[in-house]
Design a protein around this motif. Structure first.
Motif, short mmCIF file in Angstrom:
data_model
loop_
_atom_site.label_atom_id
_atom_site.label_comp_id
_atom_site.label_asym_id
_atom_site.label_seq_id
_atom_site.Cartn_x
_atom_site.Cartn_y
_atom_site.Cartn_z
N UNK A 180 0.76 -1.39 0.50
CA UNK A 180 -0.21 0.16 0.29
C UNK A 180 0.66 0.92 0.30
N UNK A 181 0.59 2.13 -0.55
CA UNK A 181 1.22 3.57 -0.50
C UNK A 181 0.69 4.84 -0.01
N UNK A 182 0.40 5.55 0.77
CA UNK A 182 0.37 6.50 1.30
C UNK A 182 0.44 5.80 3.00
N UNK A 183 -1.27 6.65 3.35
CA UNK A 183 -1.03 6.05 5.12
C UNK A 183 -2.53 5.20 5.14
N UNK A 184 -2.62 4.65 3.99
CA UNK A 184 -3.56 3.54 4.44
C UNK A 184 -2.70 1.87 5.30
N UNK A 185 -3.49 2.36 6.86
CA UNK A 185 -2.86 1.01 7.67
C UNK A 185 -2.78 2.45 9.10
N UNK A 186 -3.02 3.35 8.91
CA UNK A 186 -2.45 4.04 9.97
C UNK A 186 -3.13 4.23 10.43
N UNK A 187 -2.98 5.09 11.65
CA UNK A 187 -4.57 5.05 12.98
C UNK A 187 -3.82 6.35 13.52
N UNK A 188 -5.56 7.07 13.86
CA UNK A 188 -4.37 8.78 14.22
C UNK A 188 -5.97 9.68 14.81
N UNK A 189 -5.33 10.70 16.06
CA UNK A 189 -6.06 10.39 17.11
C UNK A 189 -5.85 12.04 17.12
N UNK A 190 -7.40 12.58 16.49
CA UNK A 190 -7.47 14.22 16.73
C UNK A 190 -7.08 14.84 18.73
N UNK A 191 -6.69 15.61 19.01
CA UNK A 191 -6.04 16.01 19.65
C UNK A 191 -6.68 18.14 19.89
N UNK A 192 -6.82 18.29 20.11
CA UNK A 192 -6.82 20.14 20.98
C UNK A 192 -5.99 20.71 21.77
N UNK A 193 -5.16 21.09 21.08
CA UNK A 193 -4.16 21.94 22.02
C UNK A 193 -4.26 23.11 22.06
#
Length: 236
Positions: free
Chosen positions: A133-146
């Protein structure tokens, strides 16, 4: 001095936080100024259209991050050098920056507020590589407010009257800092010293009444008069 065709650096380049790496200090300054007013990809396109310089979006990001890190480090170092209190809490003698304004205003204003931009942080525990796979497939992110804390400093006598009921400020100084209000307060105090707002007859803090803003105003060694803005005053 560097002979034509050779590579090198000058002390001024490093003092500006823009060491070589294929980009001259002046070009790096222009590109980072573009990238702080428009998206990075557009900044790269504008650099090509206006300057005839081809630069990638990734290179623009690297320039902005490097210059931003240098500016933050320099500002924090200067703020620490001019901090108003010792580690013990005792007040220090005021050490004003060399480029301070020549005269204090009669009335000075300090508007303070915070904004909460969202950042996307990679969650390494939940992420996995996907073969082929190319790019960000498989990656998981957390949205954080600062929260980014911001201040606008201006004098009460530097404005132009646009109409009888409306004026326009002619000079404003902006201060921003990510982190606890005590770190932000040191940078604000540095700006206050530079503008001589600590010697104003009255320093007025305009805010939404947040607890951290009231604590910052109480921390200022020059004293301040805190005013709750009209919108939040009506909601009380």
């Amino acid at each position: 001095y560097v002979e034509p065709g050779q590579e090198g650096f000058s002390p001024a380049e490093r003092a500006l936080g823009m060491p070589g790496e294929g980009v001259t200090p002046r070009l790096g300054e222009v590109i980072t100024m573009l990238a702080t007013t428009v998206p990075e990809e557009m900044a790269a396109e504008l650099a090509g259209s206006m300057l005839g310089v081809k630069i990638s979006k990734h290179a623009v990001q690297e320039l902005v991050h490097r210059r931003g890190a240098f500016v933050m480090e320099a500002n924090d170092a200067q703020a620490q050098a001019h901090r108003p209190f010792e580690e013990s809490g005792l007040e220090r003698e005021v050490q004003r920056p060399e480029d301070a304004a020549p005269k204090a205003p009669e009335v000075a204003y300090l508007e303070i507020d915070g904004v909460l931009p969202m950042t996307r942080e990679l969650d390494e525990k939940r992420s996995s590589e996907v073969q082929g796979a190319r790019g960000g497939k498989g990656r998981r992110y957390e949205m954080i407010g600062r929260e980014v804390k911001n201040a606008v400093l201006y004098r009460g006598d530097t404005y132009a009257e646009e109409m009888p009921s409306r004026g326009s400020l002619l000079q404003k100084t902006y201060v921003s800092r990510l982190g606890h209000w005590t770190l932000f307060a040191l940078v604000v105090w540095l700006a206050i010293l530079r503008l001589r707002f600590d010697k104003a007859s009255k320093l007025i803090v305009l805010s939404d009444g947040a607890t951290w803003i009231r604590e910052l105003a109480a921390w200022l060694p020059c004293g301040a008069f805190v005013i709750l803005d009209l919108y939040h005053a009506k909601r009380q």
